[in-house]
Design a protein around this motif. Structure first.
Motif, PDB file in Angstrom:
ATOM      1  N   VAL A  75      60.449  40.401  27.839  1.00 33.05           N
ATOM      2  CA  VAL A  75      59.641  39.185  27.886  1.00 33.05           C
ATOM      3  C   VAL A  75      58.156  39.503  28.021  1.00 33.05           C
ATOM      4  CG1 VAL A  75      59.344  36.961  29.045  1.00 33.05           C
ATOM      5  CG2 VAL A  75      61.586  38.055  29.050  1.00 33.05           C
ATOM      6  N   GLY A  76      57.334  38.697  27.342  1.00 33.48           N
ATOM      7  CA  GLY A  76      55.890  38.736  27.494  1.00 33.48           C
ATOM      8  C   GLY A  76      55.376  37.351  27.833  1.00 33.48           C
ATOM      9  N   TYR A  77      54.144  37.260  28.299  1.00 33.50           N
ATOM     10  CA  TYR A  77      53.570  35.967  28.693  1.00 33.50           C
ATOM     11  C   TYR A  77      52.074  35.960  28.430  1.00 33.50           C
ATOM     12  CZ  TYR A  77      52.021  32.083  31.622  1.00 33.50           C
ATOM     13  OH  TYR A  77      51.432  30.922  32.070  1.00 33.50           O
ATOM     14  N   LEU A  78      51.582  34.829  27.910  1.00 31.04           N
ATOM     15  CA  LEU A  78      50.156  34.612  27.716  1.00 31.04           C
ATOM     16  C   LEU A  78      49.734  33.385  28.509  1.00 31.04           C
ATOM     17  CD1 LEU A  78      49.887  35.075  23.825  1.00 31.04           C
ATOM     18  CD2 LEU A  78      49.689  36.843  25.603  1.00 31.04           C
ATOM     19  N   ALA A 102      41.171  36.087  43.665  1.00 35.96           N
ATOM     20  CA  ALA A 102      42.307  36.530  44.473  1.00 35.96           C
ATOM     21  C   ALA A 102      43.622  35.935  43.980  1.00 35.96           C
ATOM     22  CB  ALA A 102      42.073  36.164  45.936  1.00 35.96           C
ATOM     23  N   LEU A 103      43.627  34.626  43.686  1.00 35.59           N
ATOM     24  CA  LEU A 103      44.867  34.004  43.211  1.00 35.59           C
ATOM     25  C   LEU A 103      45.249  34.534  41.833  1.00 35.59           C
ATOM     26  CD1 LEU A 103      44.668  30.245  44.314  1.00 35.59           C
ATOM     27  CD2 LEU A 103      46.079  32.082  45.264  1.00 35.59           C
ATOM     28  N   GLY A 104      44.259  34.831  41.002  1.00 39.39           N
ATOM     29  CA  GLY A 104      44.547  35.415  39.701  1.00 39.39           C
ATOM     30  C   GLY A 104      45.212  36.776  39.835  1.00 39.39           C
ATOM     31  N   ALA A 105      44.743  37.555  40.795  1.00 42.77           N
ATOM     32  CA  ALA A 105      45.345  38.873  41.033  1.00 42.77           C
ATOM     33  C   ALA A 105      46.772  38.730  41.543  1.00 42.77           C
ATOM     34  CB  ALA A 105      44.498  39.657  42.034  1.00 42.77           C
ATOM     35  N   VAL A 106      46.995  37.737  42.391  1.00 45.76           N
ATOM     36  CA  VAL A 106      48.349  37.487  42.900  1.00 45.76           C
ATOM     37  C   VAL A 106      49.282  37.111  41.753  1.00 45.76           C
ATOM     38  CG1 VAL A 106      49.740  35.889  44.284  1.00 45.76           C
ATOM     39  CG2 VAL A 106      47.647  36.848  45.231  1.00 45.76           C
ATOM     40  N   PHE A 107      48.803  36.229  40.876  1.00 41.47           N
ATOM     41  CA  PHE A 107      49.631  35.808  39.742  1.00 41.47           C
ATOM     42  C   PHE A 107      49.977  37.007  38.867  1.00 41.47           C
ATOM     43  CE2 PHE A 107      50.570  34.460  35.513  1.00 41.47           C
ATOM     44  CZ  PHE A 107      51.314  33.305  35.666  1.00 41.47           C
ATOM     45  N   ARG A 108      48.976  37.816  38.533  1.00 38.96           N
ATOM     46  CA  ARG A 108      49.199  38.963  37.649  1.00 38.96           C
ATOM     47  C   ARG A 108      50.193  39.943  38.285  1.00 38.96           C
ATOM     48  NH1 ARG A 108      46.652  40.570  33.267  1.00 38.96           N
ATOM     49  NH2 ARG A 108      45.010  39.015  33.608  1.00 38.96           N
ATOM     50  N   HIS A 109      50.037  40.205  39.565  1.00 43.32           N
ATOM     51  CA  HIS A 109      50.955  41.123  40.245  1.00 43.32           C
ATOM     52  C   HIS A 109      52.383  40.585  40.209  1.00 43.32           C
ATOM     53  CE1 HIS A 109      53.259  42.476  43.777  1.00 43.32           C
ATOM     54  NE2 HIS A 109      52.734  43.645  43.495  1.00 43.32           N
ATOM     55  N   THR A 147      46.999  39.006  28.800  1.00 44.84           N
ATOM     56  CA  THR A 147      45.822  38.136  28.735  1.00 44.84           C
ATOM     57  C   THR A 147      44.755  38.587  29.726  1.00 44.84           C
ATOM     58  OG1 THR A 147      47.314  36.285  28.261  1.00 44.84           O
ATOM     59  CG2 THR A 147      45.027  35.745  28.747  1.00 44.84           C
ATOM     60  N   PRO A 148      43.525  38.847  29.271  1.00 43.69           N
ATOM     61  CA  PRO A 148      42.456  39.247  30.209  1.00 43.69           C
ATOM     62  C   PRO A 148      42.036  38.055  31.073  1.00 43.69           C
ATOM     63  CG  PRO A 148      41.561  38.966  27.997  1.00 43.69           C
ATOM     64  CD  PRO A 148      43.044  38.830  27.865  1.00 43.69           C
ATOM     65  N   PRO A 149      41.565  38.305  32.301  1.00 39.01           N
ATOM     66  CA  PRO A 149      41.158  37.209  33.178  1.00 39.01           C
ATOM     67  C   PRO A 149      39.829  36.595  32.745  1.00 39.01           C
ATOM     68  CG  PRO A 149      40.704  39.301  34.234  1.00 39.01           C
ATOM     69  CD  PRO A 149      41.447  39.617  32.965  1.00 39.01           C
ATOM     70  N   LEU A 150      39.622  35.366  33.191  1.00 38.24           N
ATOM     71  CA  LEU A 150      38.362  34.671  32.963  1.00 38.24           C
ATOM     72  C   LEU A 150      37.345  35.154  33.991  1.00 38.24           C
ATOM     73  CD1 LEU A 150      36.753  32.310  31.588  1.00 38.24           C
ATOM     74  CD2 LEU A 150      37.658  30.843  33.406  1.00 38.24           C
ATOM     75  N   SER A 151      36.191  35.626  33.524  1.00 37.20           N
ATOM     76  CA  SER A 151      35.134  36.072  34.431  1.00 37.20           C
ATOM     77  C   SER A 151      34.112  34.954  34.583  1.00 37.20           C
ATOM     78  CB  SER A 151      34.454  37.332  33.888  1.00 37.20           C
ATOM     79  OG  SER A 151      35.360  38.411  33.836  1.00 37.20           O
ATOM     80  N   LYS A 191      41.584  32.161  20.832  1.00 36.50           N
ATOM     81  CA  LYS A 191      41.171  33.555  21.069  1.00 36.50           C
ATOM     82  C   LYS A 191      42.100  34.271  22.034  1.00 36.50           C
ATOM     83  CE  LYS A 191      37.954  32.505  24.859  1.00 36.50           C
ATOM     84  NZ  LYS A 191      38.513  31.155  25.087  1.00 36.50           N
ATOM     85  N   ASP A 192      42.851  33.503  22.825  1.00 36.84           N
ATOM     86  CA  ASP A 192      43.765  34.096  23.804  1.00 36.84           C
ATOM     87  C   ASP A 192      45.168  34.299  23.250  1.00 36.84           C
ATOM     88  OD1 ASP A 192      41.950  34.188  26.107  1.00 36.84           O
ATOM     89  OD2 ASP A 192      42.007  31.992  25.945  1.00 36.84           O
ATOM     90  N   VAL A 193      45.413  33.852  22.021  1.00 34.42           N
ATOM     91  CA  VAL A 193      46.714  34.069  21.385  1.00 34.42           C
ATOM     92  C   VAL A 193      46.744  35.504  20.858  1.00 34.42           C
ATOM     93  CG1 VAL A 193      48.274  33.371  19.534  1.00 34.42           C
ATOM     94  CG2 VAL A 193      46.978  31.632  20.800  1.00 34.42           C
ATOM     95  N   ASP A 194      47.575  36.328  21.437  1.00 37.57           N
ATOM     96  CA  ASP A 194      47.676  37.740  21.062  1.00 37.57           C
ATOM     97  C   ASP A 194      48.572  37.861  19.829  1.00 37.57           C
ATOM     98  OD1 ASP A 194      48.483  40.442  20.836  1.00 37.57           O
ATOM     99  OD2 ASP A 194      48.166  40.777  22.978  1.00 37.57           O
ATOM    100  N   PRO A 195      47.995  38.106  18.635  1.00 33.72           N
ATOM    101  CA  PRO A 195      48.810  38.135  17.411  1.00 33.72           C
ATOM    102  C   PRO A 195      49.916  39.165  17.450  1.00 33.72           C
ATOM    103  CG  PRO A 195      46.460  38.049  16.871  1.00 33.72           C
ATOM    104  CD  PRO A 195      46.567  38.325  18.338  1.00 33.72           C
ATOM    105  N   ALA A 196      49.640  40.333  18.020  1.00 36.45           N
ATOM    106  CA  ALA A 196      50.659  41.383  18.068  1.00 36.45           C
ATOM    107  C   ALA A 196      51.833  40.971  18.935  1.00 36.45           C
ATOM    108  CB  ALA A 196      50.048  42.682  18.604  1.00 36.45           C
TER     109      ALA A 196
END
Length: 334
Positions: free
Chosen positions: A75-78, A85-92, A103-107, A140-145
């Protein structure tokens, strides 16, 4: 990019779940059982009125991805989180569940989204969502691969609310179909369907290969008086539809064929994530090559596990539950 069974695209959200009495819903004007979009000020007000909560990575499609991975699917997810901090929690959390998350995070800009979920004594969940960084998800966040590598790209209806998301869904569908892959969409919520009914109808007819919906959602899509009327229209619009009916089980429609799937009996503690788990079981079985009735059985088992405890992510061994017979499942889920 290695091959995937399922790629989910949705709102990357951290869930905050708490038990609540009916009067809390009334006090804040909430529609019981629905999902409302809220701003930052309202989020603070509701959060202050909530009892002790449990925080966990969530979001509908992310929940589906985590459960599907627990069933052995690749499975993959976009989905968009902030660089906070919450973004890091979600990614982990989602990575720890065995889900590829490129998906790269929003800066800068909005913080990571959060959903305040109030669960009443009858097990019904009412959701209040501050979308935060989710609204920035676009083409732009849709990863074609990743899309081209997945047997099924699974799209979360809740993501239709941000303006750029519909274009992202169309882009993902184009990539998937060009690669000979399938596109699935879940309607997510009857209120969401009503807000974007024309767009949903067009997408289901023109792009979707697989449709997931519960009874309220499918009736809202077609403005149907009965479930049977809505199911007939779904049969005409999409090749495969899996329609859930709570304790009545589910109905799988594929061309002229109809498969009625019984619900797995369990004690209902919290309905959060039931539809997410159902889709996970169905797609995990489908991409593993199982026939549709078996896909429905996996889905029912996963949904029963989800509603047997507090929170949307699986707490039991889903592989063992699916492998077990009816008596084993009943014993495991109470």
């Amino acid at each position: 990019m290695t091959s995937l069974d399922i790629l989910g695209i949705g709102n990357a959200i951290v869930d905050v779940l708490a038990r609540a009495e009916e009067d809390v819903l009334v006090r804040h004007g909430m529609a019981k059982g629905g999902m409302a979009l809220i701003g930052p000020d309202q989020a603070e007000t509701i959060y202050a009125d909530m009892g002790p909560g449990v925080e966990s990575s969530g979001g509908s499609a992310a929940n589906t991805c985590a459960a599907a991975a627990a069933l052995g699917a690749k499975v993959g997810y976009l989905g968009k989180v902030a660089d906070d901090a919450l973004g890091a929690v979600f990614r982990h959390d989602i990575t720890a569940a065995g889900v590829h998350f490129p998906t790269p995070p929003l800066s800068g800009g909005a913080p990571t989204a959060r959903c305040l979920i109030l669960v009443t004594p009858d097990g019904q969940r009412t959701m209040n969502t501050f979308l935060g960084a989710c609204v920035t998800f676009g083409e732009k966040d849709v990863d074609p691969a990743a899309v081209a590598a997945a047997q099924v790209t699974y799209l979360e209806g809740y993501l239709y609310d941000p303006p750029a998301a519909q274009a992202a869904f169309r882009a993902a569908a184009r990539i998937a179909h060009a690669a000979g892959r399938k596109v699935a969409i879940t309607l997510s919520d009857a209120f969401c369907v009503e807000r974007h009914r024309d767009a949903f109808l067009a997408f289901v007819k023109e792009e979707a290969d697989i449709l997931f919906a519960n009874e309220a959602e499918i009736r809202a899509l077609y403005h149907a008086h009965t479930f049977e009327e809505a199911a007939a229209q779904a049969r005409a619009d999409v090749g495969l539809a899996a329609l859930t009916r709570s304790e009545k089980g589910s109905v799988i429609i594929a061309g002229a064929a109809t498969h009625e799937i019984a619900a797995v009996p369990t004690t209902v503690l919290d309905t959060t994530g039931a539809g997410d788990a159902y889709a996970a079981g169905f797609l995990a079985a489908l991409t593993a090559g199982h026939p549709l009735p078996e896909c429905g059985r996996w889905a029912s088992v996963a949904a029963a596990e989800a509603i047997s405890h507090f929170g949307a992510r699986p707490q039991a061994d889903l592989k063992a539950l699916v492998a077990g017979g009816a008596q084993g499942i009943a014993a495991a889920l109470g």
